[in-house]
Design a protein around this motif. Structure first.
Motif, PDB file in Angstrom:
ATOM      1  N   GLN A  27      -5.829   8.785  -2.432  1.00  0.00           N
ATOM      2  CA  GLN A  27      -6.887   9.298  -2.160  1.00  0.00           C
ATOM      3  C   GLN A  27      -7.625   8.277  -1.208  1.00  0.00           C
ATOM      4  O   GLN A  27      -8.257   8.801  -0.404  1.00  0.00           O
ATOM      5  N   TRP A  28      -7.803   6.999  -1.581  1.00  0.00           N
ATOM      6  CA  TRP A  28      -8.691   6.156  -0.965  1.00  0.00           C
ATOM      7  C   TRP A  28      -8.131   6.148   0.806  1.00  0.00           C
ATOM      8  O   TRP A  28      -8.798   6.353   1.657  1.00  0.00           O
ATOM      9  N   LEU A  29      -6.521   5.994   0.963  1.00  0.00           N
ATOM     10  CA  LEU A  29      -6.026   5.947   2.107  1.00  0.00           C
ATOM     11  C   LEU A  29      -6.311   7.231   3.001  1.00  0.00           C
ATOM     12  O   LEU A  29      -6.714   7.019   4.203  1.00  0.00           O
ATOM     13  N   MET A  30      -6.262   8.414   2.320  1.00  0.00           N
ATOM     14  CA  MET A  30      -6.457   9.441   2.918  1.00  0.00           C
ATOM     15  C   MET A  30      -8.154   9.907   3.325  1.00  0.00           C
ATOM     16  O   MET A  30      -8.419  10.014   4.441  1.00  0.00           O
ATOM     17  N   ASP A  31      -9.191   9.461   2.313  1.00  0.00           N
ATOM     18  CA  ASP A  31     -10.471   9.530   2.637  1.00  0.00           C
ATOM     19  C   ASP A  31     -10.899   8.425   3.875  1.00  0.00           C
ATOM     20  O   ASP A  31     -11.874   8.662   4.398  1.00  0.00           O
ATOM     21  N   ASN A  32     -10.329   7.561   3.907  1.00  0.00           N
ATOM     22  CA  ASN A  32     -10.390   6.252   4.925  1.00  0.00           C
ATOM     23  C   ASN A  32      -9.555   6.243   6.160  1.00  0.00           C
ATOM     24  O   ASN A  32      -9.695   5.597   7.125  1.00  0.00           O
ATOM     25  N   HIS A  33      -8.962   7.379   6.481  1.00  0.00           N
ATOM     26  CA  HIS A  33      -8.077   7.920   7.514  1.00  0.00           C
ATOM     27  C   HIS A  33      -6.933   6.863   7.726  1.00  0.00           C
ATOM     28  O   HIS A  33      -6.670   6.394   8.979  1.00  0.00           O
ATOM     29  N   TRP A  34      -6.320   6.413   6.872  1.00  0.00           N
ATOM     30  CA  TRP A  34      -5.364   5.396   6.845  1.00  0.00           C
ATOM     31  C   TRP A  34      -4.096   6.199   6.876  1.00  0.00           C
ATOM     32  O   TRP A  34      -3.706   6.984   6.121  1.00  0.00           O
ATOM     33  N   GLN A  35      -3.210   5.816   7.780  1.00  0.00           N
ATOM     34  CA  GLN A  35      -1.786   6.137   7.882  1.00  0.00           C
ATOM     35  C   GLN A  35      -0.935   5.588   6.699  1.00  0.00           C
ATOM     36  O   GLN A  35      -0.968   4.311   6.817  1.00  0.00           O
ATOM     37  N   PHE A  36      -0.016   6.349   6.110  1.00  0.00           N
ATOM     38  CA  PHE A  36       0.830   5.688   4.963  1.00  0.00           C
ATOM     39  C   PHE A  36       1.956   6.702   4.835  1.00  0.00           C
ATOM     40  O   PHE A  36       1.983   7.728   5.152  1.00  0.00           O
ATOM     41  N   VAL A  37       3.099   6.371   4.127  1.00  0.00           N
ATOM     42  CA  VAL A  37       4.126   7.248   3.878  1.00  0.00           C
ATOM     43  C   VAL A  37       4.195   6.842   2.308  1.00  0.00           C
ATOM     44  O   VAL A  37       3.929   6.009   1.740  1.00  0.00           O
ATOM     45  N   LEU A  38       5.097   7.627   1.717  1.00  0.00           N
ATOM     46  CA  LEU A  38       5.269   7.698   0.178  1.00  0.00           C
ATOM     47  C   LEU A  38       6.663   7.405  -0.113  1.00  0.00           C
ATOM     48  O   LEU A  38       7.452   7.873   0.573  1.00  0.00           O
ATOM     49  N   THR A  39       6.998   6.665  -1.157  1.00  0.00           N
ATOM     50  CA  THR A  39       8.214   6.370  -1.325  1.00  0.00           C
ATOM     51  C   THR A  39       8.736   7.694  -2.371  1.00  0.00           C
ATOM     52  O   THR A  39       7.835   8.494  -2.904  1.00  0.00           O
ATOM     53  N   GLY A  40       9.819   7.432  -2.667  1.00  0.00           N
ATOM     54  CA  GLY A  40      10.291   8.647  -3.765  1.00  0.00           C
ATOM     55  C   GLY A  40       9.563   8.748  -5.214  1.00  0.00           C
ATOM     56  O   GLY A  40       9.595   9.589  -5.767  1.00  0.00           O
ATOM     57  N   ALA A  41       9.185   7.410  -5.560  1.00  0.00           N
ATOM     58  CA  ALA A  41       8.388   7.403  -6.777  1.00  0.00           C
ATOM     59  C   ALA A  41       6.905   7.509  -6.622  1.00  0.00           C
ATOM     60  O   ALA A  41       5.975   7.499  -7.451  1.00  0.00           O
ATOM     61  N   ARG A  42       6.445   8.280  -5.207  1.00  0.00           N
ATOM     62  CA  ARG A  42       5.167   8.765  -4.953  1.00  0.00           C
ATOM     63  C   ARG A  42       3.921   7.384  -4.987  1.00  0.00           C
ATOM     64  O   ARG A  42       2.929   7.493  -5.385  1.00  0.00           O
ATOM     65  N   ARG A  43       4.569   6.160  -4.231  1.00  0.00           N
ATOM     66  CA  ARG A  43       3.717   5.177  -4.247  1.00  0.00           C
ATOM     67  C   ARG A  43       3.597   4.971  -2.710  1.00  0.00           C
ATOM     68  O   ARG A  43       4.440   5.065  -1.866  1.00  0.00           O
ATOM     69  N   PRO A  44       2.252   4.831  -2.091  1.00  0.00           N
ATOM     70  CA  PRO A  44       1.926   4.654  -0.891  1.00  0.00           C
ATOM     71  C   PRO A  44       2.593   3.363  -0.320  1.00  0.00           C
ATOM     72  O   PRO A  44       2.414   2.080  -0.820  1.00  0.00           O
ATOM     73  N   ILE A  45       3.016   3.446   1.022  1.00  0.00           N
ATOM     74  CA  ILE A  45       3.493   2.196   1.739  1.00  0.00           C
ATOM     75  C   ILE A  45       2.540   2.334   3.030  1.00  0.00           C
ATOM     76  O   ILE A  45       2.591   3.078   3.725  1.00  0.00           O
ATOM     77  N   VAL A  46       2.143   0.847   3.171  1.00  0.00           N
ATOM     78  CA  VAL A  46       1.332   0.787   4.696  1.00  0.00           C
ATOM     79  C   VAL A  46       1.928  -0.477   5.336  1.00  0.00           C
ATOM     80  O   VAL A  46       2.352  -1.434   4.729  1.00  0.00           O
ATOM     81  N   GLY A  47       2.338  -0.143   6.653  1.00  0.00           N
ATOM     82  CA  GLY A  47       2.650  -1.320   7.469  1.00  0.00           C
ATOM     83  C   GLY A  47       1.710  -2.281   7.618  1.00  0.00           C
ATOM     84  O   GLY A  47       0.430  -2.149   7.621  1.00  0.00           O
ATOM     85  N   ARG A  48       1.942  -3.782   7.501  1.00  0.00           N
ATOM     86  CA  ARG A  48       1.323  -4.851   7.596  1.00  0.00           C
ATOM     87  C   ARG A  48       0.358  -4.878   8.772  1.00  0.00           C
ATOM     88  O   ARG A  48      -0.524  -5.034   8.957  1.00  0.00           O
ATOM     89  N   MET A  49       1.118  -4.498  10.204  1.00  0.00           N
ATOM     90  CA  MET A  49       0.651  -4.555  11.359  1.00  0.00           C
ATOM     91  C   MET A  49      -0.596  -3.558  11.500  1.00  0.00           C
ATOM     92  O   MET A  49      -1.477  -3.718  12.151  1.00  0.00           O
ATOM     93  N   TYR A  50      -0.476  -2.470  10.956  1.00  0.00           N
ATOM     94  CA  TYR A  50      -1.133  -1.441  10.769  1.00  0.00           C
ATOM     95  C   TYR A  50      -2.536  -1.761  10.328  1.00  0.00           C
ATOM     96  O   TYR A  50      -3.676  -1.695  10.479  1.00  0.00           O
ATOM     97  N   ALA A  51      -2.246  -2.286   8.898  1.00  0.00           N
ATOM     98  CA  ALA A  51      -3.262  -2.621   8.077  1.00  0.00           C
ATOM     99  C   ALA A  51      -4.357  -3.880   8.738  1.00  0.00           C
ATOM    100  O   ALA A  51      -5.338  -3.779   8.616  1.00  0.00           O
ATOM    101  N   ARG A  52      -3.583  -4.568   9.442  1.00  0.00           N
ATOM    102  CA  ARG A  52      -4.333  -5.839  10.415  1.00  0.00           C
ATOM    103  C   ARG A  52      -5.236  -5.156  11.071  1.00  0.00           C
ATOM    104  O   ARG A  52      -6.248  -5.570  11.466  1.00  0.00           O
ATOM    105  N   LEU A  53      -4.657  -4.435  12.143  1.00  0.00           N
ATOM    106  CA  LEU A  53      -5.424  -3.698  13.108  1.00  0.00           C
ATOM    107  C   LEU A  53      -6.584  -2.916  12.627  1.00  0.00           C
ATOM    108  O   LEU A  53      -8.012  -3.076  12.866  1.00  0.00           O
ATOM    109  N   LYS A  54      -6.532  -2.176  11.532  1.00  0.00           N
ATOM    110  CA  LYS A  54      -7.666  -1.477  10.755  1.00  0.00           C
ATOM    111  C   LYS A  54      -8.665  -2.291  10.138  1.00  0.00           C
ATOM    112  O   LYS A  54      -9.648  -1.819  10.454  1.00  0.00           O
TER     113      LYS A  54
END
Length: 78
Positions: A27-54
């Motif tokens: 919810q926080w990632l969506m509210d703050n317009h971060w891109q992410f993908v979900l694992t099969g266990a529905r855990r968010p995954i965020v790329g390190r380079m993407y996070a550094r830029l954001k």
């Protein structure tokens, strides 16, 4: 020296979002317009380079998310 992963670790994502629960992190990632993908266990995954830029205030794009290629220029060396 430990090699950094390409994606944020669970504790890093919890630090950024302020939440331990994956559903709240999502919810926080969506509210703050971060891109992410979900694992099969529905855990968010965020790329390190993407996070550094954001976190630096830079809008991530395809052109600034990759390392710049360079070549050694010895033209001015005498």
């Amino acid at each position: 020296m430990e090699m950094q992963r390409e994606t944020l670790a669970e504790d890093e994502l919890a630090t950024i979002t302020g939440y331990q629960t994956p559903s709240r992190q999502i919810q926080w990632l969506m509210d703050n317009h971060w891109q992410f993908v979900l694992t099969g266990a529905r855990r968010p995954i965020v790329g390190r380079m993407y996070a550094r830029l954001k976190l630096a205030g830079v809008k991530p794009s395809a052109s600034n998310a990759i390392a710049e290629a360079w070549t050694l220029d010895l033209a001015n060396v005498s």
